[in-house]
Design an enzyme around this catalytic site. Structure first.
Site, PDB file in Angstrom:
ATOM      1  N   SER A  23     -13.318  13.027  -0.630  1.00  0.00           N
ATOM      2  CA  SER A  23     -12.081  12.662  -1.332  1.00  0.00           C
ATOM      3  C   SER A  23     -11.326  13.897  -1.798  1.00  0.00           C
ATOM      4  CB  SER A  23     -12.405  11.756  -2.529  1.00  0.00           C
ATOM      5  OG  SER A  23     -13.370  12.352  -3.374  1.00  0.00           O
ATOM      6  N   ASN A 110     -20.290   9.551 -11.734  1.00  0.00           N
ATOM      7  CA  ASN A 110     -19.708   8.229 -12.002  1.00  0.00           C
ATOM      8  C   ASN A 110     -18.916   8.200 -13.310  1.00  0.00           C
ATOM      9  OD1 ASN A 110     -21.100   7.680  -9.727  1.00  0.00           O
ATOM     10  ND2 ASN A 110     -22.656   6.389 -10.689  1.00  0.00           N
ATOM     11  N   HIS A 156      23.576 -17.771  -9.581  1.00  0.00           N
ATOM     12  CA  HIS A 156      23.592 -18.142  -8.157  1.00  0.00           C
ATOM     13  C   HIS A 156      24.612 -17.302  -7.371  1.00  0.00           C
ATOM     14  CE1 HIS A 156      21.428 -21.847  -9.370  1.00  0.00           C
ATOM     15  NE2 HIS A 156      22.266 -21.815 -10.397  1.00  0.00           N
ATOM     16  N   SER A 277      26.884   8.564   7.792  1.00  0.00           N
ATOM     17  CA  SER A 277      26.305   8.011   9.013  1.00  0.00           C
ATOM     18  C   SER A 277      26.397   9.061  10.108  1.00  0.00           C
ATOM     19  CB  SER A 277      27.082   6.761   9.416  1.00  0.00           C
ATOM     20  OG  SER A 277      26.971   6.532  10.804  1.00  0.00           O
ATOM     21  N   LYS A 283      31.630   6.409   7.056  1.00  0.00           N
ATOM     22  CA  LYS A 283      30.632   5.805   6.183  1.00  0.00           C
ATOM     23  C   LYS A 283      30.208   6.652   4.988  1.00  0.00           C
ATOM     24  CE  LYS A 283      28.850   2.354   6.514  1.00  0.00           C
ATOM     25  NZ  LYS A 283      27.746   1.810   7.289  1.00  0.00           N
ATOM     26  N   GLU A 290      19.496   1.869  -2.266  1.00  0.00           N
ATOM     27  CA  GLU A 290      18.672   1.104  -1.323  1.00  0.00           C
ATOM     28  C   GLU A 290      17.220   1.579  -1.347  1.00  0.00           C
ATOM     29  OE1 GLU A 290      20.881   0.413   2.591  1.00  0.00           O
ATOM     30  OE2 GLU A 290      22.176   1.776   1.497  1.00  0.00           O
ATOM     31  N   GLN A 322     -13.787   4.924  -4.899  1.00  0.00           N
ATOM     32  CA  GLN A 322     -13.077   6.150  -4.515  1.00  0.00           C
ATOM     33  C   GLN A 322     -11.675   5.831  -3.992  1.00  0.00           C
ATOM     34  OE1 GLN A 322     -15.205   9.632  -2.919  1.00  0.00           O
ATOM     35  NE2 GLN A 322     -14.178   9.217  -0.983  1.00  0.00           N
ATOM     36  N   LYS A 325      -7.711   6.093  -6.076  1.00  0.00           N
ATOM     37  CA  LYS A 325      -6.875   7.211  -6.511  1.00  0.00           C
ATOM     38  C   LYS A 325      -5.536   7.364  -5.800  1.00  0.00           C
ATOM     39  CE  LYS A 325     -11.033   9.590  -7.600  1.00  0.00           C
ATOM     40  NZ  LYS A 325     -11.662   8.331  -7.138  1.00  0.00           N
TER      41      LYS A 325
HETATM   42  N1  ARG Z   1     -15.465  11.003  -5.305  1.00  0.00           N
HETATM   43  C1  ARG Z   1     -16.087   9.956  -5.995  1.00  0.00           C
HETATM   44  C2  ARG Z   1     -15.035   8.915  -6.419  1.00  0.00           C
HETATM   45  O1  ARG Z   1     -13.928   9.228  -6.374  1.00  0.00           O
HETATM   46  C3  ARG Z   1     -16.757  10.475  -7.234  1.00  0.00           C
HETATM   47  C4  ARG Z   1     -17.879   9.669  -7.733  1.00  0.00           C
HETATM   48  C5  ARG Z   1     -18.989   9.684  -6.756  1.00  0.00           C
HETATM   49  N2  ARG Z   1     -20.185   9.129  -7.248  1.00  0.00           N
HETATM   50  C6  ARG Z   1     -21.210   8.824  -6.447  1.00  0.00           C
HETATM   51  N3  ARG Z   1     -22.251   8.343  -7.014  1.00  0.00           N
HETATM   52  N4  ARG Z   1     -21.146   8.974  -5.178  1.00  0.00           N
HETATM   53  O2  ARG Z   1     -15.346   7.782  -6.768  1.00  0.00           O
END
Ligand code: ARG
Length: 460
Positions: A23, A110, A156, A277, A283, A290, A322, A325
């Site tokens: 990641s 974690n 409307h 355009s 234009k 938009e 993961q 994000k």
């Molecule tokens: N890159 C992982 C995430 O974004 C970090 C946590 C990973 N933990 C694990 N036990 N593999 O969730």
């Protein structure tokens, strides 16, 4: 460098697995928060006597130096580092040796990833709130300068009743006000620190999670370790807030598009916010409006994505998380940019009151006012509605307006009518008389502006 978790493995990851698993390509964005979290964590560890004060100092210096080098672009990472947590810790260990290996005591990735995203999101929420507040200031200023400028209110997409332009601006003000309040609520609810929850069940070591929470500026630590590492509600809430706000932006942007059309020409969007355009030389397209209308799609998408990712994931951490994000990052960028650009565009837009005025006589905008006048003459509203409806039909048939009706026309429509019972039906008169709380009368719009000014000034 072998992976920091490779002890129980016979061989390394397959190359495609390494790439798929990593990641770092997107979570590098969390590096400053990751380091901030680590500094607080090791400070707590040393205060608790879990690491020595010298070890803490070395680790903090090492982390600060890593941050500086990432800031300057001198330190970059590849998929070999897996994620930002491994990248920073791995670099620290390779530079400090054994001391660096103590940083990960009494924490896990974690709880680490959870604290990083919370820290990051809290900062971003503050910036987005500033953008929303700026938008509110612009709307309030516009509302003030157009407080008594009359335009058509639609339902409307049909002419309904006259309203002021300022009133219309204040309607959007209320929507963005709720967006601000919603975002503040989200912030309050997520302001708890998950760090120290460890993998899922806490630790046997004598940590002090309250201290870590305090060092990182959270209200308190989260209550339950298992929930701390598996909760992504705060991201979902944030994306819901963003979706609602982007929907507001999209509705307003849509109005800009049609107000700017040749048919309406109520506004002329500033050249600096339009594009041309490649084939049609004449234009001038309202592309920004938009795009603002279109951008909402990706934010809704991110909300659906994270809801779907979370659905059915058992406790506690799963790698599925993961996937939380990229949508969050894209939403932050999209929402911020949309607010910024739209506020500037609104600032630069003037309404063409001369054009709007020409339309005010069309569509019997004062019909409801006439019905309400009859109510004041003791005619029950349903009957008054019926009478005015007949007057509209009569006028449409004869191609004229209420003010063209003669005494005999009125008697023909309903024998209770007479010229002397007809009120002043000028559009200005109608607007000025809509003084009910929250109504469109200029004085009432100014009251709304004053009240909201007080609310907005509390942010300064
Ligand atoms: N890159 C992982 C995430 O974004 C970090 C946590 C990973 N933990 C694990 N036990 N593999 O969730």
């Amino acid at each position: 460098m072998a992976n920091l978790w490779s002890g129980r493995f016979e061989k390394g990851m397959d190359e495609i697995v390494e790439k798929f698993n990593a990641s770092i390509g997107f979570d590098e964005r969390l590096y400053a928060c990751d380091i901030q979290g680590s500094i607080a964590h090791v400070t707590m560890l040393s205060e608790q006597g879990i690491v020595s004060s010298e070890e803490k100092d070395k680790i903090i210096d090492g982390l600060k130096s890593i941050k500086e080098r990432i800031d300057k672009g001198e330190l970059t990472f590849t998929v070999k580092s897996e994620d930002i947590h491994m990248a920073v810790e791995g670099t620290l260990i390779s530079e400090l040796g054994d001391v660096g290996k103590k940083l990960h005591t009494a924490r896990s990735r974690n709880d680490q990833v959870a604290v990083d995203t919370r820290l990051y999101l809290k900062e971003q929420i503050k910036e987005i709130l500033e953008n929303l507040i700026y938008m509110e200031r612009v709307l309030l200023e516009k509302a003030e300068s157009y407080a008594d400028k009359i335009m058509i209110g639609f339902t409307h997409m049909q002419h309904a009743q006259p309203v002021t332009v300022g009133f219309h601006f204040m309607a959007y003000f209320q929507m963005f006000k709720r967006d601000i309040q919603r975002l503040q609520d989200t912030y309050e609810r997520m302001d708890y620190c998950p760090l120290g929850a460890c993998a899922l069940a806490g630790t046997t070591l004598p940590t002090n999670r309250h201290r870590t929470a305090e060092l990182l500026g959270f209200k308190a630590p989260t209550q339950n370790a298992m929930d701390s590492v598996s909760d992504r509600d705060y991201i979902i809430e944030f994306l819901s807030d963003a979706s609602i706000s982007m929907m507001h932006i999209s509705r307003f942007a849509e109005e800009f598009v049609w107000w700017n059309s040749q048919e309406f020409s109520y506004i002329a969007i500033d050249d600096s916010f339009c594009t041309g355009s490649s084939i049609m030389p004449q234009k001038k397209n309202p592309d920004m409006a938009e795009l603002l209308r279109g951008k909402v799609g990706r934010v809704y998408g991110h909300l659906m994505q994270i809801l779907t990712v979370m659905k059915g994931t058992p406790l506690a951490y799963n790698k599925d998380f993961q996937e939380d994000k990229e949508g969050m990052f894209d939403t932050i960028d999209t929402w911020k940019a949309s607010l910024r650009i739209f506020a500037k565009m609104i600032e630069k837009t003037e309404f063409r009151m001369d054009v709007i005025e020409k339309h005010l006589s069309k569509g019997f905008l004062n019909a409801t006012d006439l019905a309400e006048h009859f109510v004041k003459l003791e005619i029950p509203f349903r009957e008054a509605h019926e009478i005015v409806g007949k007057m509209v039909k009569y006028c449409e048939h004869h191609n004229n307006d209420f003010c063209d009706l003669t005494e005999s026309d009125l008697k023909e429509i309903d024998e209770r009518l007479s010229l002397e019972k007809m009120p002043d039906l000028s559009i200005e008169g109608c607007v000025n008389a809509r003084v009910s709380f929250g109504g469109t009368a200029p004085d009432e719009v100014r009251r709304q502006i004053r009240q909201e000014e007080d609310w907005l000034n509390a942010f300064a």
